[in-house]
Scaffold this motif. Structure first.
Motif, PDB file in Angstrom:
ATOM      1  N   SER A 251      27.478  13.571  16.809  1.00 23.40           N
ATOM      2  CA  SER A 251      26.669  13.301  17.486  1.00 23.40           C
ATOM      3  C   SER A 251      26.506  12.243  18.951  1.00 23.40           C
ATOM      4  N   SER A 252      27.405  11.629  18.724  1.00 19.63           N
ATOM      5  CA  SER A 252      26.979  10.769  19.648  1.00 19.63           C
ATOM      6  C   SER A 252      28.264  11.131  21.075  1.00 19.63           C
ATOM      7  N   ILE A 253      28.656  12.494  20.193  1.00 15.91           N
ATOM      8  CA  ILE A 253      30.066  12.746  21.440  1.00 15.91           C
ATOM      9  C   ILE A 253      28.836  14.277  22.056  1.00 15.91           C
ATOM     10  N   GLY A 254      27.789  14.217  21.456  1.00 10.96           N
ATOM     11  CA  GLY A 254      27.017  15.501  22.416  1.00 10.96           C
ATOM     12  C   GLY A 254      26.709  16.952  21.152  1.00 10.96           C
ATOM     13  N   VAL A 255      27.499  17.260  20.216  1.00 12.58           N
ATOM     14  CA  VAL A 255      27.122  18.139  19.704  1.00 12.58           C
ATOM     15  C   VAL A 255      26.935  18.433  18.462  1.00 12.58           C
ATOM     16  N   SER A 256      26.232  17.501  18.272  1.00  6.85           N
ATOM     17  CA  SER A 256      25.013  18.338  17.431  1.00  6.85           C
ATOM     18  C   SER A 256      24.055  18.619  18.588  1.00  6.85           C
ATOM     19  N   ARG A 257      22.671  19.021  17.297  1.00  6.52           N
ATOM     20  CA  ARG A 257      21.493  19.762  18.272  1.00  6.52           C
ATOM     21  C   ARG A 257      20.556  19.593  17.012  1.00  6.52           C
ATOM     22  N   LEU A 258      18.986  19.257  17.467  1.00  2.22           N
ATOM     23  CA  LEU A 258      17.827  19.392  17.098  1.00  2.22           C
ATOM     24  C   LEU A 258      17.832  19.906  15.297  1.00  2.22           C
ATOM     25  N   GLU A 259      18.162  21.154  15.317  1.00  4.91           N
ATOM     26  CA  GLU A 259      18.678  21.807  14.751  1.00  4.91           C
ATOM     27  C   GLU A 259      19.704  21.564  12.881  1.00  4.91           C
ATOM     28  N   LEU A 260      20.757  21.199  13.464  1.00  2.90           N
ATOM     29  CA  LEU A 260      21.839  20.775  12.497  1.00  2.90           C
ATOM     30  C   LEU A 260      21.646  19.485  12.536  1.00  2.90           C
ATOM     31  N   ASP A 261      21.116  18.130  12.959  1.00  2.00           N
ATOM     32  CA  ASP A 261      20.602  16.731  13.013  1.00  2.00           C
ATOM     33  C   ASP A 261      19.184  17.342  11.487  1.00  2.00           C
ATOM     34  N   MET A 262      18.628  18.309  11.922  1.00  2.00           N
ATOM     35  CA  MET A 262      17.590  18.823  10.847  1.00  2.00           C
ATOM     36  C   MET A 262      17.797  18.936   8.897  1.00  2.00           C
ATOM     37  N   ILE A 263      19.022  19.772   9.534  1.00  2.63           N
ATOM     38  CA  ILE A 263      19.477  20.453   8.045  1.00  2.63           C
ATOM     39  C   ILE A 263      19.933  19.245   7.716  1.00  2.63           C
ATOM     40  N   VAL A 264      21.406  18.200   7.837  1.00  5.62           N
ATOM     41  CA  VAL A 264      21.704  17.298   7.391  1.00  5.62           C
ATOM     42  C   VAL A 264      20.768  16.224   7.178  1.00  5.62           C
ATOM     43  N   ASN A 265      19.194  15.822   7.529  1.00  6.00           N
ATOM     44  CA  ASN A 265      18.679  15.530   7.124  1.00  6.00           C
ATOM     45  C   ASN A 265      18.041  15.172   5.619  1.00  6.00           C
ATOM     46  N   SER A 266      17.440  17.215   6.095  1.00  2.00           N
ATOM     47  CA  SER A 266      17.262  17.256   4.921  1.00  2.00           C
ATOM     48  C   SER A 266      17.631  16.837   4.174  1.00  2.00           C
ATOM     49  N   LEU A 267      19.154  17.792   3.210  1.00  2.76           N
ATOM     50  CA  LEU A 267      20.020  18.295   2.897  1.00  2.76           C
ATOM     51  C   LEU A 267      20.295  16.228   2.421  1.00  2.76           C
ATOM     52  N   ARG A 268      20.614  15.318   3.152  1.00  2.00           N
ATOM     53  CA  ARG A 268      20.530  14.349   2.166  1.00  2.00           C
ATOM     54  C   ARG A 268      19.244  13.875   1.991  1.00  2.00           C
ATOM     55  N   GLU A 269      18.513  13.961   2.131  1.00  5.54           N
ATOM     56  CA  GLU A 269      16.801  13.696   1.668  1.00  5.54           C
ATOM     57  C   GLU A 269      16.343  14.303   0.232  1.00  5.54           C
TER      58      GLU A 269
END
Ligand code: PMV
Length: 324
Positions: A251-269
């Motif tokens: 994420s810090s080098i700018g290759v994530s995006r909202l949709e990917l972060d939403m999937i990642v966070n939904s999985l972790r939650e």
């Protein structure tokens, strides 16, 4: 008519994508999804490429001179490389069939390149040595990706799980230990993106901010040592935490995006032990480690996406069938 069918696995990069382009280490594993290529001699005076998945069919002359659909340029680059190594170009049909989604970070172009190179040279009765198979397949990858680090073709050839560093022979981790009760899930966001563009973005950013970025690259590299230990020890919790850290670095080098972060966070939650994007980012896939007892509840939250539950450490390129 003589006919050879070869296949090669797709891959996921568990750690170190992008950082590998500048010479740091990455760790990748072969997955159960495979690309299969059939090469059969033909009587026509040309080479015919057939992709039922893409609903595409096109021919090119034996001198490889007429323009061809972009999807098939990978194979003509491979043929040019083989020609320069003394192989004759014979009329043949190429039938491409793959389980691996395209432009999703799972190594589809590398797997088809490797499977085609293996099938064609086997049909020729002179299969390449492993290092030559890598070199020739990489010519195909360059068409698809511009400046590939080479990790995708290496894992497609060798299978298994490897630590890859540009310019060095990959180190195979022979004693990967995935305890029962855990699975790797691959969630395809369905967003197609170009590896080439994402790699260029990261190269530019890291060039402009190297005095800061160097620490991020070194942190990503340090993850690899811990990840090898965790994979050997079957320590899925530690491996998962390392995946979470690696996602933060990407994420810090700018290759994530909202949709990917939403999937990642939904999985972790919903209880995944760890989740990160895999491959070039900006789209493509997320991977997660989960305990099997929550698979149903997790997948029910991801109905929008195609989810793969696949084995890792799968076998490398091979000839599956031949009439020779
Ligand atoms: O093509 P992808 O999405 O599997 O990405 C390949 C991994 C990168 O590190 C981003 C590029 C490379 O050539 O290693």
């Amino acid at each position: 008519m003589r006919r050879v069918e070869a296949s090669a696995p797709g891959k996921v990069i568990l750690f170190g994508e992008h950082f590998v382009v500048r010479g740091y280490r990455a760790l990748a594993t072969a997955i159960g999804l495979r690309a299969r290529v059939i090469v059969e001699e033909s009587r026509g005076g040309s080479i015919r490429f057939i992709s039922p998945n893409l609903k595409l069919e096109e021919s090119i002359s034996l001198n490889l001179e007429n323009p061809i659909h972009r999807e098939f340029e990978v194979y003509t680059a491979i043929l040019r490389s083989l020609k320069s190594r003394g192989y004759t170009i014979i009329p043949h049909n190429v039938i491409i069939d793959s389980d691996i989604p395209l432009s999703a970070g799972l190594g589809s172009s590398a797997s088809t390149s490797v499977a085609y190179t293996l099938a064609y040279t086997t049909l020729h009765d002179s299969p390449l040595r492993e290092d030559e198979l890598l070199e020739v397949s990489l010519e195909g990858e360059k068409i698809a990706h511009g400046k590939p680090s080479g990790i995708d073709v290496n894992i497609a050839v060798s299978g298994g799980t490897i630590v890859y560093k540009r310019g060095e022979k990959p180190i195979r981790i022979a004693d990967v230990n995935i305890p029962r009760g855990y699975s790797l899930l691959i969630i395809d966001s369905g967003i197609k993106r170009s590896t080439r563009d994402a790699v260029e973005h990261v190269l530019r950013l890291s060039g402009d901010y190297w005095s800061i970025m160097e620490y991020i690259y070194r942190a990503a590299d340090a993850i690899i040592d811990d990840a090898i230990e965790a994979l050997r020890a079957g320590d899925m919790r530690r491996l998962s935490t390392l995946m979470n850290i690696n996602h933060g670095l990407l994420s810090s080098i700018g290759v994530s995006r909202l949709e990917l972060d939403m999937i990642v966070n939904s999985l972790r939650e919903s209880g995944a032990l760890g989740a990160k994007l895999t491959g070039a980012g900006w789209g493509g896939c997320v991977i997660a480690i989960i305990e099997d007892n929550i698979i149903d509840s997790i997948t029910s939250r991801l109905l929008k996406y195609k989810v793969y539950r696949t084995l890792i450490n799968a076998s490398g390129a091979r000839v599956d069938y031949s009439t020779l």
